[in-house]
Design a protein around this motif. Structure first.
Motif, short mmCIF file in Angstrom:
data_model
loop_
_atom_site.label_atom_id
_atom_site.label_comp_id
_atom_site.label_asym_id
_atom_site.label_seq_id
_atom_site.Cartn_x
_atom_site.Cartn_y
_atom_site.Cartn_z
N THR A 197 39.98 40.24 47.86
CA THR A 197 41.04 41.13 47.38
C THR A 197 42.31 40.38 47.00
O THR A 197 43.14 40.89 46.26
CB THR A 197 41.39 42.18 48.45
N MET A 248 41.60 39.39 43.37
CA MET A 248 40.93 40.40 42.56
C MET A 248 41.78 40.74 41.34
O MET A 248 42.99 40.87 41.42
CB MET A 248 40.71 41.66 43.40
N LYS A 263 43.45 42.85 38.36
CA LYS A 263 44.12 44.15 38.42
C LYS A 263 43.20 45.28 38.00
O LYS A 263 43.21 46.37 38.59
CB LYS A 263 45.36 44.11 37.52
N SER A 315 39.93 45.45 38.27
CA SER A 315 38.94 45.73 39.33
C SER A 315 39.59 46.48 40.48
O SER A 315 38.98 47.40 41.05
CB SER A 315 38.34 44.41 39.82
N ARG A 316 40.81 46.10 40.85
CA ARG A 316 41.49 46.79 41.94
C ARG A 316 41.78 48.24 41.56
O ARG A 316 41.65 49.15 42.37
CB ARG A 316 42.78 46.06 42.30
N LYS A 317 42.15 48.45 40.30
CA LYS A 317 42.44 49.81 39.85
C LYS A 317 41.19 50.68 39.92
O LYS A 317 41.24 51.85 40.30
CB LYS A 317 43.00 49.78 38.43
N LYS A 343 49.53 47.96 48.54
CA LYS A 343 48.98 48.20 47.21
C LYS A 343 47.67 48.98 47.27
O LYS A 343 47.19 49.45 46.23
CB LYS A 343 48.76 46.87 46.49
N TRP A 344 47.10 49.12 48.48
CA TRP A 344 45.81 49.78 48.59
C TRP A 344 45.99 51.27 48.87
O TRP A 344 45.71 51.77 49.95
CB TRP A 344 44.94 49.11 49.66
#
Length: 955
Positions: A616, A619, A621, A623-625, A780-781
């Motif tokens: 993470t 990772m 942006k 993919s995180r979104k 951010k999660w």
């Protein structure tokens, strides 16, 4: 060469000779208003106390009785009044009263300054051969020997010609330009205006008096300070302070310039370990003289060209030329008599340096008379002059602006170890004495040379400051005694955390509020912090011995955490080393050397880490979104956790159980077993923002709180505090007592705990905690709701859907080349849009969770079969779903369209497909011809009409 060019060349030659190197960027100009970056509050409008060394306390005079030599001050950051010695007071700037009394000073009052620096305001009632009689409403009638006088200045109320202390809220950043909404390069802190950026310039407009004093107070946290204060634009006066290269010396340069002339003067001060500077610049535009004062001594002077009138509306600019914190503590410009020791340059006599041998009288109309005042007529208020000239005539006292006397051969000096305190009233009166004290609502100023004590109403005071011979401003952070700095919106204080008084600690019925006891370095006694205070306490003196960092090995996917590194993270921002044992009945069980408690409500946990970094951390942006996007179909049953493997991939679901060796995660209704040895990190996902239907209000339900708390919860009125140490550990603690160097208290959920004060990197207090924990890597999660498709209840309504309007972003696609892409089909084979050029292409953006998409997809599929013979290809672009989900869905509704997978939503973004279903029609030349949003019969009809039109074009 023109005069302006001559002046510029002269400046360049003098400047380069002084600095010893070619050139350095001066400062830039670009208008930009940064006032929206500044925040105001009650503290911004409060009075300000500044101590020698940099302590700043906003508030007001204390109410407690105090003895001579002490000042009590009420600062809301503390639970009780602060007591400091008067000799540690640098200045007090009192907030303006709602209705200041500015009419107390009459037009015939003067400020009389003595050779020893003392000053008295009053009405001149008589002028004799050897004396002047002054009638002061606050000191009575006093007779002053002419030999004791340095100057006489007409008193006047504070007006626009007296800028006073320049307000922080009025500064505007002009270079570099700020982007709208971005953080300013200059920012307001408690009692100062700061920047950490090189090349930044701030400016504001003032009215500059013809007889002015400029007080400059600047501090820095840089090894190479370099800053400029400029008056006038284009520049007329410039004060430049910078550290000389390879020398422990601070160079002070004063530069003046007009259209035809320029001049420069320099002085050098030893830097030693100082990180601040207080300068006073005396400016007399009428007589053409500038003098720079430091610690009561004149260090540089310049003669002004008579054409250079540094008066009226002027710009003031402050420039920081290097990286590192620069703090503008105060910049004050006010009308004051010009009186200072004269600096005689080598090769010049006293007369050339501006010294005078007899009294000089300057009238308000600009006329000047040189000679001793004599023959005062009390009936009409006129007097003449004793002069070698035949006649100088007589002038009225009412016409006099000021009288300056030659310096005494042996000027009187203040008593040993005593300072001079200047008190300025809102009325324009000024008193300077050698001691000061407050009794009740009166401030007493003692003028020892006149054997007089002046009683001043406290509410009438505008400012108090040390005058003339004050000692250098040595920052408190340079003292070996200081270990900590307390910063809040109410001020900055250097000091230490000390044990609380035991008074009241044994009262079980009404125990004292739990807080910290703070001992300011300059204060006489310690004070308790107010329990509602917000701010930080940080070390400011580097430790003599620093521990070497432990060697840390890394691998491709991260390294195992060290013993003292945080592994358990809470929603409160707490994080600490712990051995996590599992989750049972809604509680997370753990073992930690920091707490006796062994469990906490799992709803309060934010994350568990086993590796120092995982997938993470790197990772992308996009993919995180995707991991944080919550489809509409899952809103009633959202994923709650994200599990990251040691290989760096991640899966989200609902945590069903956690044991030492294994966790169970429910993914789309199926339980998956995951071995803990393969896990790098478990993240508790934060809920997405609530979706509020039109006409309804947001829910006010309280968030989940800890259950089964086994200790006394925090009471209202206790100080909230978080302690951070160098390992990254962060612990919430409600202070109870200090034992030696250990802060002992209670954690709100985990009970008794303690913190070693010599190991902290920062203590965060009150409301500052919420802002500080936003820097937590887990913040951010947070889940985000997917954009809702545009749909209506009746899919067949002719008004429900249709082509985009001209003012929508999608309309920009029409008649433009269609963005090319290459996506995989369900069988894994790639499909590239540009390979279909020469055919008509229909792109249908959809998802399985979109109701209108599901209803329209069979019709779009059938349309594709119907028009295939006419060289029409229909491609269903699925957004952000995997192949297994799409295959299962198509098998269930028994259709078989051509599907490509837009896994990260990048193609949908290119086509502005934020509302689905969206249908895009591309002609044979590869240009977009139509964009339709929504489904239903009306949209199907328009699609057919569009295709028929494109087919007929070929025919």
């Amino acid at each position: 060469m023109r005069p302006r060019q001559t002046a510029t060349v002269l400046i360049a030659i003098l400047w380069l000779a002084h600095l010893g190197f070619a050139s350095e960027p001066h400062f830039k100009s670009s208008p930009e208003n940064t006032s929206d970056e500044k925040k105001s509050g009650a503290h911004a409008s409060a009075s300000k106390l500044q101590l020698i060394g940099g302590d700043i306390y906003r508030g007001e005079f204390g109410k407690s009785a105090n003895t001579k030599g002490e000042l009590t001050w009420n600062c809301p950051a503390f639970a009780s009044e602060l007591t400091v010695p008067w000799n540690e007071v640098d200045s007090i700037l009192q907030a303006a009263p709602k209705q200041p009394q500015l009419d107390n000073v009459s037009k015939d009052q003067f400020i009389l300054e003595m050779q020893n620096g003392e000053a008295l305001t009053g009405k001149i009632s008589n002028i004799g051969e050897q004396f002047i009689d002054v009638d002061s409403p606050l000191a009575g009638i006093k007779r002053i020997p002419l030999s004791a006088l340095r100057s006489i200045l007409r008193a006047s109320p504070k007006t626009e010609s007296d800028a006073g202390e320049l307000k922080m809220a009025d500064w505007k950043q002009i270079a570099p330009p700020n982007r709208k909404g971005a953080r300013s390069s200059w920012f307001e802190t408690a009692g100062s205006y700061d920047t950490e950026t090189a090349g930044t310039v701030i400016s504001q407009q003032i009215n500059f008096p013809d007889l002015a004093t400029i007080d400059i107070n600047v501090a820095w946290q840089s090894n190479t300070p370099n800053w400029i204060v400029q008056i006038g634009e284009p520049r007329k006066l410039e004060i430049h302070a910078r550290k000389l290269e390879n020398r422990n010396t601070l160079s002070i340069t004063m530069l003046v310039e007009d259209e035809t002339t320029a001049d420069i003067a320099t002085a050098q001060l030893p830097m030693d370990s100082s990180s601040s500077l207080v300068l006073q610049v005396l400016c007399d535009s009428v007589r053409g003289r500038l003098v720079v004062m430091h610690s009561g001594n004149a260090i540089a002077q310049l003669r002004l060209n008579k054409s250079l009138r540094l008066t009226g509306k002027q710009s003031v600019l402050v420039t920081n030329n290097v990286s590192g914190r620069l703090s503008l503590r105060s910049l004050k410009i006010y009308r004051s008599v010009f009186s200072s020791p004269v600096v005689v340059s080598p090769g010049k006599d006293v007369a050339e340096s501006g010294n005078i041998s007899s009294p000089e009288t300057l009238l308000q109309n600009g006329q000047t008379y040189l000679g001793k005042p004599i023959g005062f007529d009390t009936t009409d208020g006129t007097f003449g002059f004793e002069s070698t000239e035949e006649t100088l005539g007589r002038v009225a006292l009412s016409q006099v602006d000021r009288i300056e006397f030659p310096p005494s051969a042996e000027p009187a000096q203040p008593a040993a170890n005593k300072k001079l305190y200047s008190v300025q009233l809102w009325s324009g009166e000024r008193f300077v004495g050698q001691s000061i004290s407050i009794q009740s609502d009166q401030l007493s100023v003692s003028l020892e040379q006149l054997n007089a004590t002046v009683q001043l109403p406290r509410d009438a005071i505008m400012s108090i400051g040390q005058n003339g011979n004050s000692k250098p401003d040595v920052a408190a952070s340079e003292s070996e005694e200081v270990q900590l700095r307390f910063v809040s919106p109410w001020g900055v204080s250097f000091g230490q955390i000390v044990p609380m008084d035991a008074t009241g600690s044994d009262n079980a019925d009404n125990p004292p509020h739990r807080t910290l006891n703070w001992k300011p370095l300059k204060a006489i006694k310690s004070v308790a912090l107010a329990t509602n205070v917000t701010g930080t306490i940080e070390p400011v003196v580097a430790k003599a011995k620093t521990e070497k960092p432990k060697p840390k090995t890394t691998s491709e996917f991260g390294r195992t955490l060290e013993k003292d590194e945080p592994s358990l993270f809470l929603k409160s921002g707490d994080c600490f080393a712990a051995e996590v044992q599992g989750v049972q009945e809604g509680e997370l069980h753990f073992q930690s050397s920091l707490f006796r408690a062994t469990k906490i409500d799992a709803a309060l946990v934010r994350g568990v880490r086993k590796l120092a970094y995982s997938g993470t951390d790197t990772m992308e942006k996009v993919s995180r979104k995707r991991l944080l996007t919550l489809p509409r179909s899952q809103r009633n049953n959202p994923p709650t956790h994200l599990v990251v493997s040691r290989e760096g991939d991640a899966i989200r679901g609902q945590l069903q159980s956690m044991e030492i060796d294994e966790i169970t995660l429910q993914v789309r209704g199926e339980d998956r077993k995951i071995q803990m040895k393969t896990v790098a990190e478990i993240i508790w996902l934060l809920d997405p923002p609530e979706i509020v239907p039109p006409g309804k209000t947001a829910s006010t339900d309280s968030p989940t709180t800890a259950q089964n708390v086994t200790h006394q919860p925090p009471r209202d009125g206790d100080l909230n505090c978080q302690a951070l140490d160098v390992s990254g550990t962060r612990i919430s603690i409600i202070p109870e007592r200090v034992v030696g160097n250990v802060l002992v208290g209670q954690h709100p959920q985990l009970g008794p705990c303690q913190v070693e004060l010599n190991k902290i990197s920062k203590l965060v207090l009150g409301d500052a905690i919420a802002a500080d924990i936003k820097q937590n890597r887990f913040e951010k999660w947070r889940l985000e709701n997917a954009l809702d498709p545009k749909f209506v209840n009746d899919l067949d309504s002719p008004d429900a859907n249709g082509e985009t309007s001209s003012n929508e972003p999608r309309s920009r696609l029409i008649d433009q080349p269609a963005p090319d892409f290459e996506l995989n089909q369900l069988d894994g084979m790639p499909l590239k849009l540009s390979s279909l050029k020469g055919r008509i292409v229909v792109l249908d953006f959809w998802a399985t969770w979109c109701g209108p998409c599901v209803a329209s997809l069979p019709k779009i599929t059938e349309l594709g079969r119907e028009y295939k013979a006419a060289d029409v290809d229909v491609i269903a672009v699925n957004i952000e779903e995997n192949a297994a989900i799409v295959k299962s869905f198509l098998e269930r509704i028994k259709i078989n369209p051509v599907v490509v997978l837009d896994n990260d939503g990048a193609v949908a973004k290119k086509y502005q497909a934020s509302a689905i279903p969206q249908t895009v029609i591309i002609d044979r030349d590869g240009k977009v011809k139509h964009v339709f949003i929504g489904g239903g019969g009306a949209t199907e009809t328009k699609i057919r009409e569009s295709l028929d039109g494109l087919i007929n074009i070929k025919l």
